[in-house]
Design a protein around this motif. Structure first.
Motif, PDB file in Angstrom:
ATOM      1  N   LEU A  49       0.816  -1.254   0.111  1.00 22.67           N
ATOM      2  CA  LEU A  49       0.076   0.117   0.161  1.00 22.67           C
ATOM      3  C   LEU A  49       0.817   1.149   0.035  1.00 22.67           C
ATOM      4  O   LEU A  49       0.538   2.145  -0.975  1.00 22.67           O
ATOM      5  CB  LEU A  49      -0.889   0.018   1.114  1.00 22.67           C
TER       6      LEU A  49
ATOM      7  N   LEU B  73      -8.367  -1.948  -2.181  1.00 23.98           N
ATOM      8  CA  LEU B  73      -7.260  -2.984  -2.089  1.00 23.98           C
ATOM      9  C   LEU B  73      -7.988  -4.431  -1.425  1.00 23.98           C
ATOM     10  O   LEU B  73      -8.682  -4.299  -0.484  1.00 23.98           O
ATOM     11  CB  LEU B  73      -6.154  -2.661  -1.195  1.00 23.98           C
TER      12      LEU B  73
ATOM     13  N   LEU C 259      -5.095  -3.996  -6.536  1.00 26.31           N
ATOM     14  CA  LEU C 259      -5.421  -2.601  -6.125  1.00 26.31           C
ATOM     15  C   LEU C 259      -6.317  -1.898  -7.392  1.00 26.31           C
ATOM     16  O   LEU C 259      -5.845  -1.992  -8.697  1.00 26.31           O
ATOM     17  CB  LEU C 259      -4.261  -1.725  -5.868  1.00 26.31           C
TER      18      LEU C 259
END
Length: 815
Positions: A643, A662, A678
């Protein structure tokens, strides 16, 4: 009787003849406005010329000069006479005798007189010491006597003013600001002072003085007409009261309106407010231009010395696509094409408000002259930019006024015309209806961390009193208008119904809390039935407080706040149900599955970029598809740091994240490991999108640790000067333990900013928690993000550990 007959009567009959002619002129129904003011000045000139001639026989080197409003030829029925008896000092006794022959007849008629007797040197010296005297002399006009004496004084005073302007103009600006502080803003007052309040006749005169300095000039379009309207109202006020007053008191407004042929007192006030708004806006632009010129004069010699006499270049810093900052203002980029970019006015306005900078006059006028209308419904970017503008706090007001001054607001929102400059005859209200709506949005921007849909809160704040331009209950009328407006600006059917409900019920909580028995279950049930859901209740609570705070100090108190909070708590209990189950995970699309398999096979990230034209889930398509942004799909083998790595790479490439999700994707049987998918919707801050290959290369480097994202972002931030910008509400991080059985839900509500998601992702990684899924949305300038996290073993976090993670994340975002 003609004007010539009136003058002849005054000449033939002396003071009594002048009084009769004056009375006849003021009672002529056929003559009003500028012609009457000019005729009154001319009639007075003729009378004073006769008095001067009779009292100055044998006297040379003397003249009678009108200054101030009389010098401009703007005599209202009860205006005082501003006169200067100018002389060369050769015969002071004869001048004193002449003064008596002039002043006493004026006093005998009961006219107010502001008089002085000075030589040209004395007049210039007094002007140098007293700014008000100097301003009056700028309008000096010869009446009688030695014309050469008057002309030489006018020339000298004007030269003095231009020579001293760098010093005197800041004094004049300060004088105007002090007067505004004392008298308030003409465009909002129920009993305004037409002369002294901000936006009144004094400010209009100050703008003439600035123009005479040649340093700066006011935007002239409409200014003369605004001044004329204010003078017409003052004339009618003088005739209605018989007094030399500039305060438009409530009890005189109907009579003044009738004198001007207007429908009623509201029509009168609206006309006054429109004129005052134009003068106020012209003043803001003029003082800003004056400051820019004076700063430029102060800096230019130093720059020339540093550059060896070369011409200095003006720095332009990009703010958004087609929008840059220059000389402390927001202007259009050289490559901007308003005629091809209908979102540009809102994008420029949002960028200006977020940066805490004014929109330049040239930029707004170019936009007004060339921009195309927005399609219906608006594209997603236009809606997001409107929300960003509304959520920018105090800077929103100045930017909104600049758009409104050039007619852009009513072109964007035609229903705004009915509430523009509309007075509110209620002592509790500080503002006109339109300004109250903007004030409510400003107040609501302080509460965006309290609600999950700040975009709906801000738009409802803007529209909650929109029905006041229509007959009947403004809440009922407003609901109908709000539905139309919300649909036009592109909200889906569900959001339109929420905004309409907020407008319809914006008085429900305060009225119920202060007028009903909260211990009665029927009272609470009726509110719950009207509100319908926890989300709407949350929004309505914030809107109620914002509306009251924007009304005035008498509309909100800690007591009222506690009553409303108690009611909200009771209604929330009625609306509460069982905790929701975890949302079902949607099956991956064919494209997503292809990317996931490729990432698993190669052991490295893969991605695709494509224009997104399909509307989001829950929003029905309407007409031709509009590009909603760019969809970025990324598949990465599951590993730590995904992330922050992806978010950091996007921030490096100046990509704004609008929405993001996500989640883990289960691989088919026979394939080991798992893949993180994602799904982002992104847009370039300005310029074009980067190539997918370059994004992938940077992402590979970010994941293997060879790309210092934090350092690169810090270097970029340091390269640009810090702007004052918007002081946004502090970030708010909360834990929702009952929202999921499989993970701990941490919700972040914060001001959107470059690199925000990178900072959040890195903070969660530092806390050694695993992000199972994420749901990120940017609503205008507000980020509302939910992260489903677990511990290293895949279980939800214990309560104290979850609270600690939330607390550290909040500290990180506030640091």
């Amino acid at each position: 009787m003609t004007g010539t007959d009136v003058q002849k009567e005054a000449e033939d009959s002396g003071p009594s003849g002048y009084a009769a002619a004056r009375l006849r002129l003021l009672t002529e129904e056929a003559r009003s406005g500028p012609p009457r003011r000019a005729a009154l000045a001319e009639l007075t000139d003729e009378w004073l010329t006769g008095l001067f001639a009779a009292g100055s026989e044998g006297l040379r080197g003397a003249s009678l000069v009108a200054v101030g409003g009389y010098g401009r030829g703007e005599l209202s029925p009860r205006s005082d006479l501003d006169l200067l008896l100018l002389h060369d000092g050769s015969d002071t006794k004869a001048v004193a005798a002449l003064a008596d022959r002039l002043w006493y007849p004026v006093w005998d008629l009961g006219l107010d007189l502001d008089h002085s007797v000075r030589t040209p040197a004395e007049a210039r010296k007094t002007a140098g010491e007293d700014l008000k005297v100097q301003l009056g002399l700028l309008d000096a006009r010869h009446i009688a006597g030695d014309l050469g004496l008057t002309s030489s004084l006018r020339t000298a005073v004007l030269a003095d003013w231009r020579n001293q302007a760098p010093k005197r103009l800041p004094e004049l600006q300060e004088l105007c600001a002090e007067r505004a502080e004392r008298q308030g803003e003409l465009q909002y007052l129920l009993e305004p002072d037409l002369k002294e309040a901000r936006g009144g006749l004094r400010d209009a005169t100050a703008l003439r003085a600035v123009a005479a300095s040649w340093l700066a000039d006011a935007p002239r379009e409409g200014l003369a007409d605004a001044r004329r309207r204010l003078l017409d109202v003052r004339d009618a006020l003088h005739l209605a009261t018989g007094r030399a007053t500039d305060r438009l008191a409530l009890q005189e407004q109907d009579q003044v309106a009738a004198e001007l042929g207007l429908l009623d007192a509201d029509a009168l006030l609206r006309q006054v407010y429109e004129a005052a708004r134009l003068v106020s806006y012209a003043s803001d632009v003029t003082w800003r231009e004056m400051g820019r010129v004076l700063r430029s004069r102060a800096v230019r010699p130093r720059l020339r010395a540093m550059l060896g006499g070369g011409k200095p270049t003006t720095e332009r810093s990009p703010l958004a696509e087609g929008v840059v900052e220059q000389d402390g203002e927001v202007v259009l980029a050289r490559a901007a094409r308003p005629e091809r970019d209908p979102v540009l006015p809102l994008r420029a306005a949002a960028a200006a408000a977020q940066a805490g900078l004014p929109l330049s006059l040239h930029a707004v006028r170019r936009l007004a002259a060339t921009v195309r209308p927005l399609p219906t419904p608006w594209p997603a970017e236009a809606r997001e930019q409107l929300v960003t503008l509304l959520g920018s706090g105090r800077p929103t007001i100045e930017v909104w006024e600049a758009l409104e001054a050039e007619g852009l607001i009513t072109r964007l929102l035609p229903d705004w015309e009915r509430v523009r400059c509309r007075p509110q005859r209620n002592a509790v209200h500080l503002w006109t209806v339109d300004r109250h709506l903007i004030e409510t949005a400003v107040r609501a921007s302080e509460f965006t961390r309290r609600v999950s849909r700040p975009d709906l809160l801000l738009v409802a704040a803007l529209l909650h009193d929109i029905g006041k331009g229509w007959p009947g209950d403004h809440s009922v009328a407003g609901e109908i208008i709000a539905k139309d407006v919300a649909a036009r600006i592109g909200f889906d059917r569900h959001d339109v119904s929420v905004i309409a409900a907020l407008v319809r019920h914006h008085l429900l909580l305060i009225d119920t809390a202060t007028r009903r028995d909260l211990e009665d279950p029927a009272t609470v049930r009726s509110v719950a039935e009207a509100v319908g859901s926890q989300g709407t209740l949350e929004l309505l609570h914030a809107l109620t407080e914002a509306d009251a705070l924007a009304t005035g100090p008498a509309a909100w108190s800690s007591w009222r706040g506690s009553l409303v909070a108690d009611l909200v708590k009771r209604v929330s209990a009625v609306l509460a149900g069982d905790a929701p189950d975890d949302p079902e995970e949607a099956a991956p699309t064919a494209e997503q599955e292809r990317l996931a398999l490729e990432a698993a096979a190669t052991g490295s990230p893969v991605l695709s970029l494509r224009a997104q034209t399909e509307p989001p889930a829950g929003q029905e398509p309407s007409g031709d598809p509009e590009p909603l942004g760019v969809e970025l799909l990324i598949a990465v083998p599951d590993q730590p740091g995904v992330l922050p790595a992806v978010a950091g790479v996007l921030a490096m490439h100046r990509l704004t994240v609008r929405t993001a999700e996500l989640r883990s994707v289960h691989l088919p049987d026979g394939l080991d490991g798992s893949v993180l998918l994602l799904d982002w919707r992104v847009a370039a801050e300005y310029g074009s999108l980067p190539q997918a290959a370059r994004l992938r290369a940077d992402l590979v480097r970010a994941l293997d640790g060879s790309l210092d994202i934090a350092g690169r972002l810090a270097e970029r931030d340091a390269a640009y000067p810090r702007r004052r910008g918007v002081i946004a509400p502090a970030a708010r991080v909360s834990v929702h333990p009952a929202a999921s059985r499989l993970a701990t839900v941490i919700e972040v509500r914060s001001q959107d900013a470059p690199g925000l998601l990178f900072r959040i992702g890195r903070a969660l990684e530092d806390a050694t928690v695993r992000v199972r899924s994420a749901h990120v949305s940017t609503l205008g300038a507000n980020a509302v993000d939910a992260f489903y996290v677990t511990g290293p073993e895949g279980a939800p976090l214990p309560g104290d550990e979850a609270a600690s993670v939330a607390r550290k994340l909040e500290e990180t975002l506030r640091g």
